[in-house]
Design a protein around this motif. Structure first.
Motif, PDB file in Angstrom:
ATOM      1  N   ARG A  64       2.543  -1.203   8.720  1.00  0.00           N
ATOM      2  CA  ARG A  64       2.179  -1.758   7.417  1.00  0.00           C
ATOM      3  C   ARG A  64       2.383  -0.742   6.297  1.00  0.00           C
ATOM      4  NH1 ARG A  64      -1.720  -2.239   3.531  1.00  0.00           N
ATOM      5  NH2 ARG A  64      -2.018  -4.340   2.683  1.00  0.00           N
ATOM      6  N   ALA A  65       3.033  -1.173   5.229  1.00  0.00           N
ATOM      7  CA  ALA A  65       3.154  -0.397   3.993  1.00  0.00           C
ATOM      8  C   ALA A  65       3.612  -1.357   2.911  1.00  0.00           C
ATOM      9  CB  ALA A  65       4.154   0.745   4.149  1.00  0.00           C
ATOM     10  N   GLU A  66       2.861  -1.450   1.842  1.00  0.00           N
ATOM     11  CA  GLU A  66       3.196  -2.402   0.779  1.00  0.00           C
ATOM     12  C   GLU A  66       4.177  -1.771  -0.191  1.00  0.00           C
ATOM     13  OE1 GLU A  66       0.974  -5.557  -2.221  1.00  0.00           O
ATOM     14  OE2 GLU A  66      -0.147  -4.512  -0.653  1.00  0.00           O
ATOM     15  N   LEU A  67       5.415  -2.198  -0.139  1.00  0.00           N
ATOM     16  CA  LEU A  67       6.454  -1.624  -0.981  1.00  0.00           C
ATOM     17  C   LEU A  67       6.295  -2.073  -2.432  1.00  0.00           C
ATOM     18  CD1 LEU A  67       9.532  -2.002   1.397  1.00  0.00           C
ATOM     19  CD2 LEU A  67       8.015  -0.032   1.100  1.00  0.00           C
ATOM     20  N   GLY A  68       6.739  -1.221  -3.342  1.00  0.00           N
ATOM     21  CA  GLY A  68       6.606  -1.508  -4.762  1.00  0.00           C
ATOM     22  C   GLY A  68       5.343  -0.956  -5.368  1.00  0.00           C
ATOM     23  N   GLU A  69       4.491  -0.347  -4.545  1.00  0.00           N
ATOM     24  CA  GLU A  69       3.230   0.246  -4.995  1.00  0.00           C
ATOM     25  C   GLU A  69       3.346   1.772  -4.980  1.00  0.00           C
ATOM     26  OE1 GLU A  69       0.594  -1.535  -5.998  1.00  0.00           O
ATOM     27  OE2 GLU A  69       1.695  -3.405  -5.624  1.00  0.00           O
ATOM     28  N   PRO A  70       2.530   2.473  -5.776  1.00  0.00           N
ATOM     29  CA  PRO A  70       2.552   3.943  -5.723  1.00  0.00           C
ATOM     30  C   PRO A  70       2.257   4.449  -4.309  1.00  0.00           C
ATOM     31  CG  PRO A  70       1.327   3.176  -7.646  1.00  0.00           C
ATOM     32  CD  PRO A  70       1.606   1.959  -6.818  1.00  0.00           C
ATOM     33  N   GLY A  71       3.033   5.413  -3.868  1.00  0.00           N
ATOM     34  CA  GLY A  71       2.836   5.989  -2.547  1.00  0.00           C
ATOM     35  C   GLY A  71       3.388   5.161  -1.415  1.00  0.00           C
ATOM     36  N   ASP A  72       4.167   4.114  -1.738  1.00  0.00           N
ATOM     37  CA  ASP A  72       4.637   3.194  -0.705  1.00  0.00           C
ATOM     38  C   ASP A  72       5.538   3.857   0.330  1.00  0.00           C
ATOM     39  OD1 ASP A  72       6.666   3.596  -2.557  1.00  0.00           O
ATOM     40  OD2 ASP A  72       7.189   1.478  -2.786  1.00  0.00           O
ATOM     41  N   VAL A  73       6.497   4.635  -0.129  1.00  0.00           N
ATOM     42  CA  VAL A  73       7.459   5.232   0.790  1.00  0.00           C
ATOM     43  C   VAL A  73       6.783   6.282   1.672  1.00  0.00           C
ATOM     44  CG1 VAL A  73       9.586   6.590   0.939  1.00  0.00           C
ATOM     45  CG2 VAL A  73       9.384   4.734  -0.737  1.00  0.00           C
ATOM     46  N   GLU A  74       5.895   7.048   1.075  1.00  0.00           N
ATOM     47  CA  GLU A  74       5.161   8.050   1.857  1.00  0.00           C
ATOM     48  C   GLU A  74       4.327   7.379   2.938  1.00  0.00           C
ATOM     49  OE1 GLU A  74       5.341   7.902  -1.414  1.00  0.00           O
ATOM     50  OE2 GLU A  74       6.443   9.743  -1.890  1.00  0.00           O
ATOM     51  N   ALA A  75       3.667   6.284   2.589  1.00  0.00           N
ATOM     52  CA  ALA A  75       2.848   5.567   3.571  1.00  0.00           C
ATOM     53  C   ALA A  75       3.702   5.027   4.699  1.00  0.00           C
ATOM     54  CB  ALA A  75       2.089   4.431   2.884  1.00  0.00           C
ATOM     55  N   LEU A  76       4.873   4.500   4.358  1.00  0.00           N
ATOM     56  CA  LEU A  76       5.755   3.947   5.384  1.00  0.00           C
ATOM     57  C   LEU A  76       6.196   5.027   6.367  1.00  0.00           C
ATOM     58  CD1 LEU A  76       8.599   1.388   4.923  1.00  0.00           C
ATOM     59  CD2 LEU A  76       9.036   3.476   6.182  1.00  0.00           C
ATOM     60  N   TRP A  77       6.711   6.126   5.855  1.00  0.00           N
ATOM     61  CA  TRP A  77       7.252   7.140   6.762  1.00  0.00           C
ATOM     62  C   TRP A  77       6.170   7.934   7.478  1.00  0.00           C
ATOM     63  CZ3 TRP A  77      11.553   6.180   8.711  1.00  0.00           C
ATOM     64  CH2 TRP A  77      12.571   5.557   7.958  1.00  0.00           C
TER      65      TRP A  77
END
Length: 257
Positions: A64-77
């Protein structure tokens, strides 16, 4: 001749809980890849995809990671690095499919700055930086597929801003392919037409006349299915597509030829 077999490879598909992304995740897993099923909000849908893959003998996990939000890419990886080692030996990546996207149907006169910015954040900024961070993990000879849209080449005034985001994605694929060529990494766009998914449900599934008109856009006379697109993506991620890069592959059934 190259094979479609993806055994031993690790893939990440964004927006894989529903629609085209779901079909792609299931298809890649069916070819033997360990698939990261990324999703934004709908945990139930993502878990159902993982369950379907495992029931068929494949390997997958949800992220889970909500794209388009601040910190999205960091949360995903960060989530990927933490979870993938539970299923394989390292955090390496072979396949990235940037599929997640949103579409708000509104003509230019009805498009607010907020709506415009949201679509570009999810459809353009997120894929760019997801790919940027993926390159730290991607093995040489890897594959990146960006899901574009026939709207990038066909005029649909009611989705002007969305169409612009997909035009940007096609340019991204072409230029990234040139940059990553020395590493043997191919980058391509896949361009669907009208596909029967949840994102199109509001206007596509309610009126038979509308549905018939949508089918007639394609030279093949029907509305696309998610699996039609997933099969093309599977090809592009395989060894069989080793000599294809920097291209926009039309998967629209010959829409508006």
């Amino acid at each position: 001749m190259g094979s479609l077999t993806l055994s031993g490879r690790t893939a990440l598909v964004t927006g894989a809980g529903r629609g085209i992304g779901r079909a792609i995740a299931i298809r890649l897993a069916g070819e033997g890849a360990l698939v990261t099923v990324h999703y934004g909000r709908n945990t139930k849908a993502a878990d159902e995809v993982v369950t379907a893959i495992r029931a068929a003998g494949g390997s997958a996990f949800a992220l889970r990671a909500e794209l388009g939000e601040p910190g999205d890419v960091e949360a995903l990886w960060d989530g990927y690095d933490r979870q993938v080692v539970e299923h394989t030996d390292d955090t390496g990546l072979d396949i990235l499919v940037n599929n997640a996207g949103i579409n708000v149907r509104c003509a230019i006169g009805d498009t607010s700055p907020e709506t415009f910015d949201e679509m570009f954040a999810v459809n353009v900024r997120a894929p760019f930086f997801v790919a940027q961070r993926a390159l730290e993990r991607m093995r040489d000879g890897g594959r990146i597929v960006n899901v574009s849209s026939g709207a990038a080449r066909m005029a649909f005034p009611e989705i002007t801003a969305y169409s612009m985001t997909k035009g940007a994605i096609d340019t991204f694929s072409r230029t990234l392919a040139q940059a990553l060529g020395p590493r043997g990494i191919t980058v391509n766009s896949v361009s669907p037409g009208i596909v029967d998914t949840d994102i199109n449900a509001a206007w596509l599934r309610g009126d038979e006349e509308v549905r018939q008109a949508a089918a007639e856009v394609s030279a093949l006379g029907r509305i696309g299915r998610p699996e039609d697109v997933a099969d093309v993506v599977a090809f592009l991620t395989s060894d069989a597509a080793r000599w294809v890069t920097g291209q926009v592959i039309d998967a629209s059934g010959g829409s508006r030829l």
